[in-house]
Design a protein around this motif. Structure first.
Motif, short mmCIF file in Angstrom:
data_model
loop_
_atom_site.label_atom_id
_atom_site.label_comp_id
_atom_site.label_asym_id
_atom_site.label_seq_id
_atom_site.Cartn_x
_atom_site.Cartn_y
_atom_site.Cartn_z
N LYS A 284 0.82 -1.21 0.00
CA LYS A 284 0.00 0.00 0.00
C LYS A 284 0.86 1.26 0.00
O LYS A 284 1.76 1.41 0.82
CB LYS A 284 -0.92 0.00 1.23
CG LYS A 284 -1.85 1.22 1.30
CD LYS A 284 -2.82 1.10 2.46
CE LYS A 284 -3.58 2.39 2.69
NZ LYS A 284 -4.28 2.89 1.49
N ASP A 285 0.59 2.15 -0.97
CA ASP A 285 1.29 3.43 -1.13
C ASP A 285 2.78 3.28 -1.40
O ASP A 285 3.56 4.22 -1.18
CB ASP A 285 1.08 4.32 0.11
CG ASP A 285 -0.38 4.66 0.33
OD1 ASP A 285 -1.11 4.78 -0.68
OD2 ASP A 285 -0.79 4.79 1.50
N ILE A 286 3.20 2.11 -1.87
CA ILE A 286 4.62 1.86 -2.14
C ILE A 286 4.95 1.98 -3.63
O ILE A 286 5.97 2.54 -4.01
CB ILE A 286 5.03 0.44 -1.64
CG1 ILE A 286 4.86 0.33 -0.13
CG2 ILE A 286 6.46 0.11 -2.06
CD1 ILE A 286 5.72 1.25 0.67
N LEU A 287 4.09 1.47 -4.49
CA LEU A 287 4.42 1.36 -5.91
C LEU A 287 4.30 2.70 -6.62
O LEU A 287 3.43 3.51 -6.29
CB LEU A 287 3.51 0.33 -6.58
CG LEU A 287 3.51 -1.07 -5.96
CD1 LEU A 287 2.63 -2.01 -6.77
CD2 LEU A 287 4.93 -1.63 -5.87
N PRO A 288 5.15 2.94 -7.63
CA PRO A 288 5.06 4.21 -8.39
C PRO A 288 3.81 4.21 -9.27
O PRO A 288 3.46 3.19 -9.88
CB PRO A 288 6.34 4.20 -9.23
CG PRO A 288 6.70 2.75 -9.36
CD PRO A 288 6.27 2.10 -8.09
N ASN B 256 13.76 9.69 3.59
CA ASN B 256 13.36 10.07 2.24
C ASN B 256 12.22 9.16 1.77
O ASN B 256 12.41 7.95 1.63
CB ASN B 256 14.55 9.94 1.29
CG ASN B 256 14.25 10.41 -0.12
OD1 ASN B 256 13.28 9.97 -0.72
ND2 ASN B 256 15.09 11.29 -0.64
N PRO B 257 11.03 9.70 1.49
CA PRO B 257 9.89 8.85 1.12
C PRO B 257 10.12 8.01 -0.14
O PRO B 257 9.73 6.84 -0.19
CB PRO B 257 8.75 9.87 0.89
CG PRO B 257 9.14 11.07 1.68
CD PRO B 257 10.64 11.12 1.61
N THR B 258 10.80 8.59 -1.13
CA THR B 258 11.06 7.84 -2.36
C THR B 258 12.02 6.69 -2.09
O THR B 258 11.81 5.56 -2.55
CB THR B 258 11.65 8.78 -3.44
OG1 THR B 258 10.74 9.84 -3.70
CG2 THR B 258 11.92 8.01 -4.72
N THR B 259 13.06 6.97 -1.34
CA THR B 259 14.05 5.94 -1.00
C THR B 259 13.41 4.84 -0.16
O THR B 259 13.69 3.66 -0.36
CB THR B 259 15.23 6.59 -0.25
OG1 THR B 259 15.81 7.59 -1.08
CG2 THR B 259 16.28 5.57 0.10
N TRP B 260 12.57 5.22 0.77
CA TRP B 260 11.86 4.27 1.64
C TRP B 260 11.04 3.30 0.79
O TRP B 260 11.00 2.09 1.05
CB TRP B 260 10.98 5.07 2.61
CG TRP B 260 10.29 4.28 3.67
CD1 TRP B 260 10.83 3.81 4.83
CD2 TRP B 260 8.90 3.91 3.69
NE1 TRP B 260 9.87 3.17 5.58
CE2 TRP B 260 8.68 3.21 4.90
CE3 TRP B 260 7.84 4.10 2.82
CZ2 TRP B 260 7.43 2.70 5.24
CZ3 TRP B 260 6.59 3.60 3.16
CH2 TRP B 260 6.39 2.91 4.36
#
Length: 514
Positions: A114-118, A232-236
């Motif tokens: 959830k909320d992980i994939l681009p 960093n949200p993107t890195t996470w």
């Protein structure tokens, strides 16, 4: 450059080269999510469809039963989101929206994602014709046919991460630590069983290498538990996908968060900690954390977080825990901001197990020389510290980048013809120290008492303790050698003067005086 960093990169480079046609005018940081997202989608679809076909062949009608997949650690991919559905629309103008919808559908069916994939494939700046071409290429490569699907996709993911780190320069260091550095930490610590923690986990490289270590030594990956966080949200999100590809279920906190100001694991005590925190970080929140319980050895300076990271990790170690971290070399000797006193207190607490000075040019993102610190709450050699000077180790794999060897590359040989393996040499040296069988080697390693470190004002630079490498005696008496060398030098001086006169004469002939 980075293409020499993986043992077998034919397939990985093929994927990278294909993905590069998508870039257009996009920054590396933007299209990173696009490339890695496609790799992830193709991977989970391949695994799902492999199991799906097996269930269809069984004939029991369970091919759409979620539990049949999740019980084996396979993500359930709903109809309409499968690669076969995506590839069928590769040349539709709305292919970007198709992929975004597939990502949303997969997240809905798999709470872990959830909320992980681009979900940014529909944006205008992404060329849909090129996107369709890449989808076609991925369609023609069944990834699980290239070996273990986790291994090949993991290698591809790691290869692409390294290429992005190279392209993004300094920013790339936020999410990627060179694998040879990570593997050195892992081979020394040997995290077979227990809780493994990284408080600045980036894309999850420390965890990946820990899992590889366990598997390579016939251990059970389920014997280690993964904890981490990243601000960093993107890195996470990259870390979540990287670990999901490898079948690792981590606890990276509920969201991306600052480790100092919002510790996601405040009560966790780890058996192993591995980290490569940002070097010399300023403005890390010292003002808000003056009385924090983590600063057991002294308040870190507001201008530099090196000793804040170090103490945060010591605080999170279990009673018998061990840790390895990368720090800028300044931390070995700095006296400013109270750092000398903090280092003194940590040494006197008998926590410093080993210090390794690393060679330069290991990182894509910085030329700052670094060291590896190994800390132990229960040292096998009480009152002693191992120092290793590895600055001369490694091989240049490009004009800018050095890599520690691991014995897999035939082109790098020792004098006796065996393959060079710097990582094993370091790990073997540490193991011999722990077992009490290590003999000091001048210029390379030394086992030192705490009293001697105190005499050096608690400076931990390995060169102070290992000394200078002994030179082989060539048998020529000193007086004779000096006479010969000074005579040779005199002859060279005479030649240089002669050449200087000739150059002046030729310049004068064409009207130039020197």
């Amino acid at each position: 450059m980075a293409e020499k960093n993986t043992a077998d990169i034919g397939f990985e480079k093929q994927i990278w080269d294909a993905a590069c046609v998508l870039r257009g005018n996009m920054d590396a940081s933007e299209y990173k999510g696009v490339v890695l997202g496609l790799i992830f989608l193709k991977y989970i679809s391949d695994r799902f469809e492999d199991k799906y076909n097996q269930l269809v062949a069984d004939g029991d009608g369970f091919e759409e039963d979620r539990d049949e997949y999740t019980s084996e650690g396979i993500f359930f991919v709903p109809a309409g989101a499968r690669w076969s559905d995506v590839s069928a629309k590769a040349h539709d103008p709305e292919i970007g929206q198709v992929i975004d919808d597939a990502m949303r559908a997969i997240e809905k069916e798999n709470a872990r994602l959830k909320d992980i994939l681009p979900k940014n494939f529909a944006r205008p700046e992404l060329d849909k014709r090129r996107l369709g071409e890449v989808v076609d290429l991925f369609t023609n490569i069944k990834m699980i046919e290239h070996g273990s699907e986790k291994d090949i996709l993991g290698r591809t993911y790691e290869y692409c991460l390294s290429m992005f780190a190279e392209q993004e320069g300094k920013r790339g260091g936020e999410f990627f630590t060179p694998s040879c550095v990570v593997r050195t930490l892992v081979e020394v610590l040997q995290p077979f069983k227990g809780r493994v923690y990284d408080p600045c986990c980036g894309s999850g490289g420390m965890f990946v290498q820990s899992a590889k270590f366990v598997e390579n030594h016939s251990g059970n990956i389920n014997d280690i538990s993964i904890y981490g966080q990243d601000s960093n949200p993107t890195t996470w999100k990259l870390a979540q996908m990287n670990l999901a590809i490898r079948g690792i279920e981590p606890d990276l906190g509920k969201y991306a968060a600052d480790t100092f100001l919002d510790d996601q694991h405040p009560t966790m005590r780890a058996d192993y900690i591995m980290a490569n925190p940002p070097f010399n970080l300023s403005n890390w929140g010292a003002e808000q954390l003056k009385d924090d319980v983590r600063w057991q050895y002294g308040m870190p300076p507001a201008s530099n977080a090196n000793f804040a990271w170090l103490q945060h990790m010591i605080y999170h170690l279990a009673p018998g825990g061990r840790m390895g971290m990368v720090l800028a070399n300044g931390s070995l000797s700095s006296q400013s901001g109270g750092e000398g006193d903090i280092r003194k207190n940590i040494v006197n607490a008998d926590l410093v197990d080993c210090i390794i000075a690393m060679p330069t040019q290991l990182f894509y993102t910085t030329q700052i020389p670094v060291s590896l610190w190994f800390i132990s709450k229960r040292k096998k050699r009480a009152g002693k510290t191992l120092f290793i000077d590895a600055r001369k180790m490694g091989v240049m794999v490009s004009r800018k980048l050095r890599e520690l060897t691991d014995g897999t590359k035939e082109e790098y040989k020792n004098e006796d013809g065996t393959s060079k393996n710097d990582i094993k040499k370091i790990a073997d040296t540490y193991n011999a120290y722990v077992n009490g069988t290590l003999e000091d080697v001048k210029g390379f390693c030394a086992v030192v008492d705490t009293e001697k470190i105190a005499e050096q004002d608690y400076i931990l630079t390995p060169g102070r303790y290992v000394g200078v490498e002994e030179q082989e005696d060539d048998g020529e008496p000193f007086e004779e050698k000096m006479a010969r060398l000074t005579s040779e030098l005199s002859d060279l001086f005479k030649q240089s003067h002669k050449l200087e006169a000739e150059i002046k004469e030729k310049l004068g002939a064409i009207g130039y005086e020197v």
